[in-house]
Design a protein around this motif. Structure first.
Motif, PDB file in Angstrom:
ATOM      1  N   ALA A   1       0.835  -1.204   0.000  1.00 30.96           N
ATOM      2  CA  ALA A   1       0.000   0.000   0.000  1.00 30.96           C
ATOM      3  C   ALA A   1       0.871   1.256   0.000  1.00 30.96           C
ATOM      4  CB  ALA A   1      -0.936   0.005   1.213  1.00 30.96           C
ATOM      5  N   HIS A   2       2.002   1.182   0.682  1.00 36.20           N
ATOM      6  CA  HIS A   2       2.914   2.336   0.740  1.00 36.20           C
ATOM      7  C   HIS A   2       3.912   2.340  -0.423  1.00 36.20           C
ATOM      8  CE1 HIS A   2       1.775   3.934   4.670  1.00 36.20           C
ATOM      9  NE2 HIS A   2       1.607   2.674   5.049  1.00 36.20           N
ATOM     10  N   PHE A   3       4.345   1.147  -0.810  1.00 34.77           N
ATOM     11  CA  PHE A   3       5.382   1.015  -1.839  1.00 34.77           C
ATOM     12  C   PHE A   3       4.954  -0.082  -2.809  1.00 34.77           C
ATOM     13  CE2 PHE A   3       7.286   2.224   2.219  1.00 34.77           C
ATOM     14  CZ  PHE A   3       7.770   3.477   1.883  1.00 34.77           C
ATOM     15  N   PRO A   4       4.364   0.290  -3.953  1.00 32.65           N
ATOM     16  CA  PRO A   4       3.789  -0.698  -4.865  1.00 32.65           C
ATOM     17  C   PRO A   4       4.801  -1.653  -5.509  1.00 32.65           C
ATOM     18  CG  PRO A   4       3.372   1.551  -5.636  1.00 32.65           C
ATOM     19  CD  PRO A   4       4.115   1.649  -4.348  1.00 32.65           C
ATOM     20  N   SER A   5       6.087  -1.371  -5.373  1.00 27.80           N
ATOM     21  CA  SER A   5       7.099  -2.270  -5.936  1.00 27.80           C
ATOM     22  C   SER A   5       8.366  -2.193  -5.095  1.00 27.80           C
ATOM     23  CB  SER A   5       7.424  -1.879  -7.385  1.00 27.80           C
ATOM     24  OG  SER A   5       8.127  -0.646  -7.407  1.00 27.80           O
ATOM     25  N   ARG A   6       9.199  -3.187  -5.275  1.00 27.12           N
ATOM     26  CA  ARG A   6      10.493  -3.216  -4.578  1.00 27.12           C
ATOM     27  C   ARG A   6      11.334  -2.000  -4.952  1.00 27.12           C
ATOM     28  NH1 ARG A   6      13.982  -6.631  -2.165  1.00 27.12           N
ATOM     29  NH2 ARG A   6      16.125  -6.645  -2.846  1.00 27.12           N
ATOM     30  N   GLU A   7      11.290  -1.627  -6.234  1.00 25.41           N
ATOM     31  CA  GLU A   7      12.060  -0.469  -6.687  1.00 25.41           C
ATOM     32  C   GLU A   7      11.591   0.816  -5.997  1.00 25.41           C
ATOM     33  OE1 GLU A   7      10.815  -2.819  -8.790  1.00 25.41           O
ATOM     34  OE2 GLU A   7      12.765  -3.755  -9.105  1.00 25.41           O
ATOM     35  N   LYS A   8      10.269   0.950  -5.830  1.00 27.81           N
ATOM     36  CA  LYS A   8       9.740   2.147  -5.139  1.00 27.81           C
ATOM     37  C   LYS A   8      10.222   2.170  -3.692  1.00 27.81           C
ATOM     38  CE  LYS A   8       6.961   3.788  -8.382  1.00 27.81           C
ATOM     39  NZ  LYS A   8       7.280   5.001  -9.089  1.00 27.81           N
ATOM     40  N   LEU A   9      10.242   0.999  -3.055  1.00 27.10           N
ATOM     41  CA  LEU A   9      10.738   0.933  -1.680  1.00 27.10           C
ATOM     42  C   LEU A   9      12.218   1.296  -1.628  1.00 27.10           C
ATOM     43  CD1 LEU A   9      10.435   0.284   1.321  1.00 27.10           C
ATOM     44  CD2 LEU A   9      10.801  -2.126   0.750  1.00 27.10           C
ATOM     45  N   LEU A  10      13.014   0.748  -2.537  1.00 24.19           N
ATOM     46  CA  LEU A  10      14.445   1.075  -2.566  1.00 24.19           C
ATOM     47  C   LEU A  10      14.676   2.567  -2.800  1.00 24.19           C
ATOM     48  CD1 LEU A  10      15.999  -1.964  -4.449  1.00 24.19           C
ATOM     49  CD2 LEU A  10      16.522  -1.220  -2.129  1.00 24.19           C
TER      50      LEU A  10
END
Length: 193
Positions: free
Chosen positions: A51-60
Motif C-alpha cells: 500500500a505504501h510502496f507498490p514495488s520493490r524499486e519504489k521501496l528502494l
C-alpha cells in the motif's frame, strides 16, 4: 478533519516509517530479501508494505531518499561555513562517507536501481547543493581555481566520491588510502591554493 481520519493518517505515517526502518536493516543485511521479510521485520502485513510502496524499486528509492536526507544532515553538521573551504569540503566528504559506511550493502544495491538521468540528479540534489555551496565559497575566497564550471566540479566531486567508495568496498584500497586519494584528487581538480 475528524479525529478518526487524523488517527488513520498518524497510523499510516508510523507504518511507513516502520517499513523504511525495517527495509534499511533487512536489505542492508540481505539485499535480495523480499518485501515479505521487510513486512515481518516492520511488524506489518505484506499488503501494508504494498500500500505504501507498490514495488520493490519504489521501496528502494524511498530508502535511498531517506539515506540521502541523513547524509545531507550529516553534511550540515560538519559546519560547512567554518574555516577554509578546502577543509570544509574534506569535512563534508568525510561526513558523507561515514553515512555511506553505515549501510554499505544497501548503498551499493541502491546504486544499481535503474533510474533516468533526471531522477538520478534529483536523488543527488541535496548532496550536490552542499558541495556546490562549498565550491562556490572556495572560489569567492580565492582558494579554488575558477576556470572550470561549478556544475562540472560538483559532478566530478560526486563521481570521485563514488569511485573512492567503490575502491574501498572492493578491497582494492583501505579506507584511509581511499580517503586520501579522494582528497588529493579533489584538491588538485579544484586548483586549491
Amino acid at each position: 478533519m475528524p479525529p478518526s481520519a487524523r488517527n488513520r493518517r498518524a497510523d499510516a505515517r508510523r507504518s511507513r516509517e516502520a517499513i523504511l526502518d525495517a527495509a534499511t536493516r533487512v536489505l542492508d543485511a540481505e539485499p535480495d530479501a523480499g518485501l515479505g521479510a521487510v513486512a515481518v521485520a516492520a511488524g506489518v502485513t505484506r499488503q501494508t508494505v504494498y500500500a505504501h510502496f507498490p514495488s520493490r524499486e519504489k521501496l528502494l528509492l524511498a530508502v535511498a531518499e531517506r539515506l540521502t536526507d541523513r547524509t545531507a544532515a550529516a553534511m550540515d553538521a560538519a559546519d560547512l561555513d567554518a574555516g577554509p573551504a578546502a577543509d570544509a569540503l574534506v569535512r563534508l566528504l568525510d561526513a558523507a562517507a561515514r553515512e555511506a559506511e553505515r549501510h554499505p550493502v544497501l548503498t551499493r544495491r541502491i546504486s544499481t536501481v535503474p533510474v533516468g538521468p533526471e531522477a538520478d540528479r534529483d536523488r543527488h540534489a541535496p548532496v550536490a547543493d552542499r558541495i556546490r555551496q562549498v565550491i562556490e565559497r572556495g572560489r569567492r575566497d580565492g582558494e579554488f581555481d575558477d576556470r572550470l564550471p561549478v556544475g562540472w566540479l560538483v559532478a566530478a566531486t560526486i563521481t570521485l566520491a563514488h569511485a573512492a567508495s567503490e575502491e574501498r568496498q572492493a578491497g582494492r584500497m583501505d579506507g584511509t588510502s581511499a580517503g586520501d586519494a579522494l582528497r588529493t584528487s579533489l584538491l588538485r581538480l579544484l586548483g586549491a591554493s
